[in-house]
Design a protein around this motif. Sequence first.
Motif, short mmCIF file in Angstrom:
data_model
loop_
_atom_site.label_atom_id
_atom_site.label_comp_id
_atom_site.label_asym_id
_atom_site.label_seq_id
_atom_site.Cartn_x
_atom_site.Cartn_y
_atom_site.Cartn_z
N PHE A 44 0.83 -1.21 0.00
CA PHE A 44 0.00 0.00 0.00
C PHE A 44 0.86 1.25 0.00
O PHE A 44 0.63 2.18 -0.78
CB PHE A 44 -0.93 0.01 1.23
CG PHE A 44 -1.73 1.27 1.34
CD1 PHE A 44 -2.84 1.47 0.53
CD2 PHE A 44 -1.38 2.26 2.25
CE1 PHE A 44 -3.57 2.64 0.63
CE2 PHE A 44 -2.10 3.43 2.34
CZ PHE A 44 -3.20 3.62 1.53
N ALA A 45 1.88 1.30 0.85
CA ALA A 45 2.72 2.49 0.96
C ALA A 45 3.51 2.74 -0.33
O ALA A 45 3.63 3.88 -0.79
CB ALA A 45 3.67 2.36 2.14
N PHE A 46 4.02 1.68 -0.93
CA PHE A 46 4.78 1.85 -2.17
C PHE A 46 3.87 2.16 -3.35
O PHE A 46 4.32 2.66 -4.37
CB PHE A 46 5.61 0.60 -2.47
CG PHE A 46 6.95 0.61 -1.81
CD1 PHE A 46 8.01 1.29 -2.36
CD2 PHE A 46 7.14 -0.07 -0.62
CE1 PHE A 46 9.24 1.30 -1.75
CE2 PHE A 46 8.37 -0.06 0.00
CZ PHE A 46 9.43 0.63 -0.57
N GLY A 47 2.60 1.84 -3.23
CA GLY A 47 1.66 2.10 -4.31
C GLY A 47 1.10 3.50 -4.33
O GLY A 47 0.41 3.88 -5.28
N LEU A 48 1.36 4.31 -3.33
CA LEU A 48 0.84 5.67 -3.28
C LEU A 48 1.49 6.51 -4.38
O LEU A 48 2.66 6.31 -4.74
CB LEU A 48 1.13 6.30 -1.92
CG LEU A 48 0.39 5.70 -0.73
CD1 LEU A 48 0.88 6.30 0.57
CD2 LEU A 48 -1.10 5.92 -0.87
N ASP A 49 0.74 7.48 -4.92
CA ASP A 49 1.28 8.36 -5.95
C ASP A 49 2.43 9.18 -5.39
O ASP A 49 2.33 9.76 -4.30
CB ASP A 49 0.19 9.30 -6.46
CG ASP A 49 -0.86 8.56 -7.27
OD1 ASP A 49 -0.52 7.50 -7.80
OD2 ASP A 49 -2.00 9.05 -7.34
N GLY A 50 3.53 9.22 -6.13
CA GLY A 50 4.68 10.01 -5.72
C GLY A 50 5.54 9.34 -4.67
O GLY A 50 6.46 9.94 -4.14
N GLN A 51 5.23 8.11 -4.34
CA GLN A 51 5.99 7.38 -3.32
C GLN A 51 6.47 6.06 -3.90
O GLN A 51 5.91 5.54 -4.85
CB GLN A 51 5.13 7.10 -2.08
CG GLN A 51 4.59 8.31 -1.40
CD GLN A 51 5.69 9.13 -0.75
OE1 GLN A 51 6.64 8.59 -0.22
NE2 GLN A 51 5.54 10.42 -0.82
N GLY A 52 7.51 5.49 -3.31
CA GLY A 52 7.94 4.15 -3.66
C GLY A 52 8.37 4.00 -5.10
O GLY A 52 9.24 4.70 -5.58
N TRP A 53 7.67 3.10 -5.85
CA TRP A 53 8.09 2.77 -7.20
C TRP A 53 7.93 3.95 -8.17
O TRP A 53 8.66 4.06 -9.13
CB TRP A 53 7.29 1.58 -7.72
CG TRP A 53 7.59 0.33 -6.96
CD1 TRP A 53 8.77 -0.33 -6.95
CD2 TRP A 53 6.72 -0.38 -6.11
NE1 TRP A 53 8.69 -1.43 -6.14
CE2 TRP A 53 7.44 -1.49 -5.60
CE3 TRP A 53 5.41 -0.21 -5.71
CZ2 TRP A 53 6.88 -2.41 -4.73
CZ3 TRP A 53 4.86 -1.13 -4.84
CH2 TRP A 53 5.58 -2.22 -4.37
N SER A 54 6.94 4.80 -7.94
CA SER A 54 6.67 5.90 -8.87
C SER A 54 7.33 7.21 -8.43
O SER A 54 7.10 8.23 -9.05
CB SER A 54 5.17 6.09 -9.01
OG SER A 54 4.60 6.45 -7.77
N ALA A 55 8.11 7.19 -7.37
CA ALA A 55 8.72 8.42 -6.87
C ALA A 55 9.86 8.86 -7.77
O ALA A 55 10.71 8.06 -8.14
CB ALA A 55 9.22 8.23 -5.45
N PRO A 56 9.89 10.15 -8.13
CA PRO A 56 11.03 10.64 -8.91
C PRO A 56 12.27 10.75 -8.01
O PRO A 56 12.15 11.02 -6.82
CB PRO A 56 10.57 12.01 -9.38
CG PRO A 56 9.54 12.44 -8.38
CD PRO A 56 8.89 11.17 -7.89
N ALA A 57 13.43 10.53 -8.61
CA ALA A 57 14.66 10.65 -7.84
C ALA A 57 14.92 12.12 -7.53
O ALA A 57 14.68 12.99 -8.37
CB ALA A 57 15.83 10.07 -8.62
N PRO A 58 15.42 12.43 -6.34
CA PRO A 58 15.74 13.82 -6.02
C PRO A 58 16.83 14.34 -6.96
O PRO A 58 17.69 13.60 -7.42
CB PRO A 58 16.26 13.75 -4.58
CG PRO A 58 15.74 12.46 -4.05
CD PRO A 58 15.61 11.54 -5.21
#
Length: 71
Positions: A44-58
């Motif tokens: 659930f946490a990794f599936g949130l928009d902008g988090q986990g797998w879909s998070a852009p690298a800083p």
Amino acid sequence: MAIEFMGYKPIENDYKFWLVVNPATWLIPTFIALIVLALAVHVFAFGLDGQGWSAPAPAAVEAAPAEAAAS
């Protein structure tokens, strides 16, 4: 040293818990339930928009190798 709290003597009565909750029976199912819960929370946490797998690298992480190579 005997400890007593409101008429309860833990040294004399704590063994009764293990008569009800048998670790040989309940330890593995408890661990399995805990692992399932942990996996569900992480998915659930990794599936949130902008988090986990879909998070852009800083930007600092993307720029760091180029700056190190230029030195």
